[in-house]
Design an enzyme around this catalytic site. Sequence first.
Site: not given
Length: 292
Positions: A33, A38, A63
């Site tokens: 993930d 990030y 994402k």
Amino acid sequence: MPEVGLGTWRADEEGLLARTVKTAIALGYRHIDCAKFYGNQTEIGRALKEVDVPRKDLFITSKLWQNKHRPELVPGALDEILDELQLEYLDLLLIHFPYALRPEIANKDFTADDLDNVPIMDTWRAMEALVDSGKVRAIGVSNFNKTIIGKMLSQCRIVPAVNQIEIHPYNPSLELVSLCQENGIAVTGYCPLGGMKVSVMDDDVINKIAGVHACTPAQVALSWTLSRGIAVIPKSTNELRLKQNLHRVDLTSEELDMISNIKTRKRKVDPVNDLPELVWVVHDDIAECPLI
């Protein structure tokens, strides 16, 4: 989508994340993930290039960050993600949060003036086009509440494949999980062990059950979530804990009920802590999303 994945948030020490990804895959993890926000996808991409597992056997999620919600920015945002991960396609792309930021806002420090008035469905339709392009196998959402999901269902051409939300015994999200599962939306639980001031691993009930099974409190908490049909993406850089987190404990129905009946209610992630105007993201019982 594999039911246990590796979370990569705040695993950004130089070299450590790459070693962790390679170790996890060697142990049997197949779901990684990731997220643009990030800031560590380049390191993950290098690690993925160095493993012997075929790409088709891996499930890679990333994402879309809030400053890329404008429909015309979505294709380029995906290309950036693919470049960083050194991949030709993603298995799953999520909208990270339901609120949008202006394109020039690239970090998590923002004010109400930095919010962008982009309807969620405008972003979603651009996401649907990515599936048509073949660069993404599936699309979904993250941190979407039941009100937003309910309104999306009647408008979308492609139903979200996944809603990734904070799930652990202190934040079971019963109604949201039921709504998703009843409408064919898989649920992935992030922060499945809580974290920081919300550590479920210190809970007396969970520790008692762990003692009975001679396992870790983390394994008990993860197994409870898995028993609900929810995937989990715990984060660890420790090889022993990585191995333990893959092992599902066979909890009895009585033990599952004991955990479900824990009264403590806390959550780690709540955008209202960053900005009061975002109260609607989690607390849809008192405020509605302004743009769907």
